[in-house]
Design a protein around this motif. Sequence first.
Motif, PDB file in Angstrom:
ATOM      1  N   UNK A  55       0.286  -1.324   0.261  1.00  0.00           N
ATOM      2  CA  UNK A  55      -0.014   0.059  -0.175  1.00  0.00           C
ATOM      3  C   UNK A  55       0.719   1.286   0.128  1.00  0.00           C
ATOM      4  N   UNK A  56       1.404   0.890   0.902  1.00  0.00           N
ATOM      5  CA  UNK A  56       2.783   2.435   1.237  1.00  0.00           C
ATOM      6  C   UNK A  56       3.784   2.368  -0.486  1.00  0.00           C
ATOM      7  N   UNK A  57       4.109   1.286  -0.927  1.00  0.00           N
ATOM      8  CA  UNK A  57       5.083   1.121  -2.213  1.00  0.00           C
ATOM      9  C   UNK A  57       4.532   2.254  -3.179  1.00  0.00           C
ATOM     10  N   UNK A  58       3.184   1.297  -3.347  1.00  0.00           N
ATOM     11  CA  UNK A  58       1.786   2.551  -4.204  1.00  0.00           C
ATOM     12  C   UNK A  58       1.790   3.601  -4.484  1.00  0.00           C
ATOM     13  N   UNK A  59       1.107   3.588  -3.165  1.00  0.00           N
ATOM     14  CA  UNK A  59       0.831   5.343  -2.853  1.00  0.00           C
ATOM     15  C   UNK A  59       2.437   6.223  -3.498  1.00  0.00           C
ATOM     16  N   UNK A  60       3.340   6.109  -3.057  1.00  0.00           N
ATOM     17  CA  UNK A  60       4.532   5.971  -3.062  1.00  0.00           C
ATOM     18  C   UNK A  60       4.372   6.593  -4.910  1.00  0.00           C
TER      19      UNK A  60
END
Length: 785
Positions: free
Chosen positions: A502-507
Amino acid sequence: MDGAFDALIEEMTDAEKVSLVSGHRMWKTAAIERLGIPQIVMTDGTYGVRYSIPQIDQDEAGGQDFAAFLSVVDQKADDVQIAWGQVRPATCFPNGCSIACSWDTDLARGLGEALARECQEFGVHLLLGPGINIRRTPLGGRSYEYYSEDPILTGDFAAGVIGGLQENGVGASLKHFACNNSEVERTTMDSVVEERALREIYFGGFERAIAKSNPWTVMSSYNRLNGVQAAENPWLLDEVLRGEWGYDGVVVSDWHGIKDRPASLAAGNDLDMPESETRKADLQEAIKAGRIDRAVLDKACARMLGLIRRAKRGEARGRVFDRAEHHSLARRMAAESIVLLKNEGALLPISPAKVKRIAIVGEGARTPVIQGSGCATTPPTSVDVPLDEIRKLAGADIQIEIFRGTSGIAEDRETLIVEAETGAAGADVVIVFVNVESGYDGEGSDRRTLDLAHGHDELIERLAAANPNLVVVIASPDAVVMPWIDKVQAVVETFFSGQAMGGGLADILFGRVNPCGKLTTTFPKRMEDMPAYLTYPGENGRHLYSEGIHVGYRWYDARDIEPLFSFGFGLSFTEFAYSDLSLDRSEIRRGERVSASFTVTNTGAVEGKEICQLYARYGKPRLKRPIRELKGFCKVALRSGESRRVSIELTAQDLCAFDPARGDWTLDGDTIGIEVGSSSRDIRLVAPLRTISSISEHRPIEWDTQPVFVLRNPIARRKFVAFLQGQLGISAQEADTMLEHCANSFFGIFTTFDRRLRRSFPKADIERLLCEINGETDERDYQAA
């Protein structure tokens, strides 16, 4: 071994030796307290450490006590709890199908180092991974664990993980050797594979990883290989692995992968896991009856003692890994591995200055699909929820609305899709989360289709019609088909990116990280285009690998089939230019190396990373070869406007083909193209390289070789002329004319002599002639090499 354990082994009873090579319960080796031999702990985990508390801490056996099973037989049970009981949380890093898309061997080493730290805290000495079977078909149930359809990328990435583990005191188990490429009848299926495909494709990653990292153990696979159970295959384990490759570590079975324990030990499978009283008794009986050479048993014991000594020396009791730090690492790995497949109109990255309303659709936004199922499954220490991470980066100025969009219950889908359509209509950007069918993404079963889960393709079609500014985020173990691809503006493939997806995708979505991941497998437009389509998944217990060496992108190139997305493909928010390719030599012979150097320039407006790929394109090879094959790669970080000179080195051995007629690797005399590009279908530069070798110019001459092949071989022709002179008392010119007269015959050379000229020769003289021809050819080849 060096004989260091000879005295200790001499003291051991047969029962103790059998115990040492049979494991203890599910996850340990057997301790022999009388002789001061400790046990070591192993567990699964190619991308996370799965630690079963009851099976390791409490020494429970696998499965269930029969009485306990009967007491709950009418209750619905949790399969995970039945298999492993309570499991300690550990970092769920990106799965193999994801992290390999980083093409970053330093990141692979970092993964190994992080896994080692977690193993050290848990007291695990041996991690059962990495799994590196070739992703022959995107339907494969364990594709999510494996790295690529290409052996070069697979081997180099695995070597990085193994190095990171073992340099930090934890052993690796390179698995599954070999050809465990499907989960269909996986413990009985016979993988029928020609030797050349075995050597060049399915063994290639193993051989490369072993040469570069020397894993402490290699795990044999469940399947049969060309009729012989892999765990009991002396050619595979003894001749190839140990004899040809020089591997001196322990071979461990997959769990219950051995069917005939004495045969497996004789073949070179040292450790039988998990403990089985039945198989131990079988081995003890074979020893007592003299059916097992005691020297073979002693050698296996010595290898086991070497593994135990190495593992105990690597212990770091008291080490504690930083959960937050590992989660941050997992987030960086996810961002480095996510692949941007489409981005029309520069819809991404999302700019808060332009975007005021985002509609997010799909259950995956709240409950992300982060990993596959099976032995590698890891209970995460925490999970980034994509919706939450998107909200954090969107800030207060962007309105975000969430819609479920679809459901596993067919009756609910239409209502949910209509709600999503209505909500998406007025948004500046729509992000839809989709995935493959749950339950067919892991160990024990292959996927049945390349489609998304039921309703997901329709959801995308309907949303695209409602709002063209659509970003499709896919979670899948391997390739999927995309019948809607021309109707959407952006596609992001996360594969199974672990707990920080989720965090990697948002980045990526907001441009905090410039996407740099590239595909490690080919995405077909339709399932019928797959290389293995006609013979997958096999019949009557036999699975014919009909495409031979033409696996993955090799198949699409050879058949001139346009893929949906090519091997090595991935977009960035910037652009890269390639120029000035040069080779440090124009010719190469066996034992030599060549370095290809070129310049890469970031011609875009933002910093980014480019994965540069080097391929060999063959000219006129003697044996049929792929149009091009990956031979090297590197990842380059460049600021906007920055240029860098890059060099990739390869050896003459990298350019060889395995010739089954000779039983060896051969280098063609050929002019090949050294190609450099951004993917297998995006070649930017090419330079010629002449490969110099006589080793593969002529096939061996046999009794039934056709005359045309004799005439093409100068050594054979000269020897035959002399032979005919001596046998028939004719001149050299007459002998040569005799050969020319036979040139168009489709019979073997000696049958042709008999049929056309009524001449036959003593068999002993013929054998002597053939030995001289092939011996002189081999000698010349050896000198040339």
